[in-house]
Design a protein around this motif. Structure first.
Motif, mmCIF file in Angstrom:
data_model
loop_
_atom_site.group_PDB
_atom_site.id
_atom_site.type_symbol
_atom_site.label_atom_id
_atom_site.label_comp_id
_atom_site.label_asym_id
_atom_site.label_seq_id
_atom_site.Cartn_x
_atom_site.Cartn_y
_atom_site.Cartn_z
ATOM 1 N N LEU A 42 0.863 -1.177 0.000
ATOM 2 C CA LEU A 42 0.000 0.000 0.000
ATOM 3 C C LEU A 42 0.902 1.230 0.000
ATOM 4 O O LEU A 42 1.917 1.257 0.708
ATOM 5 N N ALA A 43 0.539 2.247 -0.779
ATOM 6 C CA ALA A 43 1.371 3.449 -0.849
ATOM 7 C C ALA A 43 0.494 4.687 -0.926
ATOM 8 O O ALA A 43 -0.611 4.658 -1.470
ATOM 9 N N ILE A 44 1.016 5.779 -0.375
ATOM 10 C CA ILE A 44 0.293 7.049 -0.353
ATOM 11 C C ILE A 44 1.295 8.176 -0.547
ATOM 12 O O ILE A 44 2.409 8.126 -0.024
ATOM 13 N N ALA A 45 0.920 9.185 -1.340
ATOM 14 C CA ALA A 45 1.794 10.336 -1.591
ATOM 15 C C ALA A 45 0.966 11.610 -1.547
ATOM 16 O O ALA A 45 -0.215 11.617 -1.907
ATOM 17 N N ASP A 46 1.601 12.692 -1.131
ATOM 18 C CA ASP A 46 0.933 13.984 -0.980
ATOM 19 C C ASP A 46 1.796 15.050 -1.631
ATOM 20 O O ASP A 46 2.940 15.273 -1.220
#
Length: 569
Positions: A42-46
């Protein structure tokens, strides 16, 4: 009976009150054997609000991480694979900023925070840079598993101290935690976690039938609480874990070395058909997959190199390079649908001949034949350059022409990948001397201009059967010696080649990299069209092109001078 790793995932992202959404989230739950060998990601970027392109950085970071991580070798640890991929992504983002109008303003570049959670066996692996967060829900409290990389100057002023794309090098936080059945992990951006607490998240999760519903409700409540940013969240609940612990130590002895292979031998689901190539570094065989019945190429480390850890790192990196590139002019890596039990590489078998053999069979090819081959080579090399990779060993032996006359590049053992530290720190000559760019002989790093030089050498050889600097280039290992090198024109008394083709080759084969073509597309275009520079310097004097007009002009000039003299009296 041991249960496999199983999870439930819910996620949502919303632009909130912002005009666009600069967050990006995604995940992958693969099937076996990748579920066991690579795990769930799972990956998240802002993105940063000061940049108009950071949403591109966010999407690129997440999508490329999910794609490239699963392309890494099974023998790599999660830590090594994740860090290698992130360094490559960071280097690409940083390069885009340097090539943009905002190259001197990082706040407007391709920059984003990044956090990834990899669940493998009964371990959670965390990669983190920036101020997105990963939590574990413990009761009704949030246990923060990441550290914010943000410096608060005052109540109103703060800035990121670390994120993807800011600098050429990327320090990455890496940590692990043991996973138990029933654990709930949360990945969120600041638009969510600054406006809702663990107690409320726990209540929402327990009252919803699915995690997707819970994620959507959490975002709605954060917006109602006054969130003024993009909002993104991923929830992952661990349903079951294996009762065994996989070895996560980074060592290539995770898998044993293969036995010595020979024709008719059965090996790991393949039948070895014949030997294709043997060197002091590797052994290459043609084999048949006993499941799919298709022919493949198997490459194993040579006996002499099996204890060389640095070589083995490069060996397994070759497989990752091949999996990252999807181009008809680059040999494909084959991913077996079964567990791999030894250290070896598998790639497609190309039914055809090497360019080296083709040149032997066609000693006097036409200019159009050469263009057709080289244009396909360039398309393959461009696929490397687009991902911040340099092949570094372009030569006729590493170029195949199949039965359909499709040209394919093979052998990626010397490929340079921007951002991968243990490749960057090696000062070794890459490639084959006759095709290597001059800068390699000075101990310098290669660039895309180095690949352009090698392609131009191949083009020169195809057209003339010779080399532009003979063997002198390999002996010129100082700047002063290289300055004495003289390009040998491909044009001679018997040549039927246009003069501008030689001019094109001479520019691509400049000893100084900065004097060569900047991009391969320019080189290919100039192989078919006289360049503006050639036309400018090759234009004959007016007296030769239009003698009447020349003398008329001279006469008019003389008349003006005479009239001027008469009037001055």
């Amino acid at each position: 009976m041991s249960l496999p790793l199983s999870v439930s995932i819910g996620s949502t992202t919303n632009k909130g009150i912002k005009p666009i959404n600069q967050d990006y989230i995604d995940y992958c739950v693969p099937k076996e054997p990748l579920l066991s060998t690579k795990g769930i990601v799972l990956a998240i970027a802002d993105g940063i609000s000061s940049s108009q392109v950071s949403q591109i950085a966010s999407e690129t970071a997440v999508t490329n991480f999910l794609t490239d991580y699963y392309c890494t070798a099974d023998t790599w640890s999660v830590k090594s694979a994740g860090q290698t991929v992130l360094k490559s992504i960071n280097s690409w983002l940083h390069a885009q900023t340097l090539d943009s109008p905002n190259r001197f303003d990082k706040n407007k570049g391709y920059v984003c925070t990044f956090s990834a959670l990899i669940l493998k066996s009964n371990t959670a692996h965390i990669f983190h840079s920036g101020d997105s967060r990963i939590y574990r829900l413990v009761g009704d409290s949030l246990e923060q598993l990441t550290e914010d990389h943000r410096l608060h100057v005052s109540d109103d002023v703060s800035y990121l101290t670390r994120a993807l794309g800011i600098d050429k090098t990327l320090p990455i936080d890496y940590s692990t935690v043991a996973v138990e059945q029933g654990d709930l992990f949360i990945l969120a951006t600041d638009g969510v976690f600054e406006f809702i607490d663990g107690r409320r998240i726990s209540t929402i999760v327990s009252n919803k039938e699915t995690l997707n519903e819970a994620a959507a409700d959490i975002v709605v409540e954060a917006m109602a609480a006054g969130s003024d940013d993009n909002l993104s969240i991923q929830l992952v609940s661990v349903n079951s874990i294996p009762d065994y612990q996989l070895d996560e130590v980074h060592q290539l002895t995770q898998l044993p070395m293969p036995p010595l292979l020979a024709p008719r031998m059965h090996f790991d689901g393949y039948e070895i058909l014949r030997e294709l190539y043997v060197s002091s570094r590797s052994h290459v065989f043609l084999a048949k997959d006993l499941v799919s019945h298709s022919n493949v190429v198997i490459k194993t480390p040579s006996m002499d190199m099996r204890n060389d850890e640095q070589y083995l790192e490069h060996f397994m990196l070759e497989q990752w390079v091949a999996k990252r590139i999807n181009n008809p002019h680059v040999a494909k890596a084959i991913t077996p649908n079964r567990k791999q039990n030894f250290v070896y590489l598998v790639s497609e078998y190309i039914e055809g001949v090497s360019l080296n053999q083709w040149m032997f069979d066609n000693p006097n090819p036409s200019l159009e034949q050469v263009r057709t081959v080289i244009e396909q080579v360039v398309k393959g090399v461009q696929a490397f350059h687009r991902q911040e990779m340099i092949h570094q060993d372009l030569r006729p032996q590493n170029i195949m022409i199949d039965s359909n006359n499709t040209v394919k590049i093979i052998d990626f053992g010397s490929t340079y990948i921007a951002g991968v530290s243990y490749v960057e720190h090696e000062q070794v000559l890459r490639g084959t001397m006759r095709y290597s760019a001059p800068e390699y002989f000075l101990g310098e790093w290669g660039t895309s201009a180095s690949d352009i030089f090698s392609i131009a050498v191949i083009t020169y050889q195809m057209l003339s059967g010779e080399f532009p600097y003979k063997t002198d280039i390999a002996q010129a290992r100082s700047i002063s010696a290289q300055r004495k090198l003289t390009y040998r024109s491909i044009i001679n008394a018997d040549s039927e080649l246009p003069l501008w083709v030689d001019d094109t080759l001479q520019r691509a084969l400049q000893v100084e990299p900065k004097n060569r073509y900047k991009v391969l597309s320019e080189f290919i275009y100039d192989l078919r069209h006289p360049s503006k520079q050639f036309l400018a310097k090759g234009r004959a004097p007016l007296i030769e092109r239009k003698p009447v007009v020349f003398w008329q002009g001279v006469s008019a000039l003389l008349m003006c001078i005479i009239i001027g003299l008469l009037l001055s009296r």
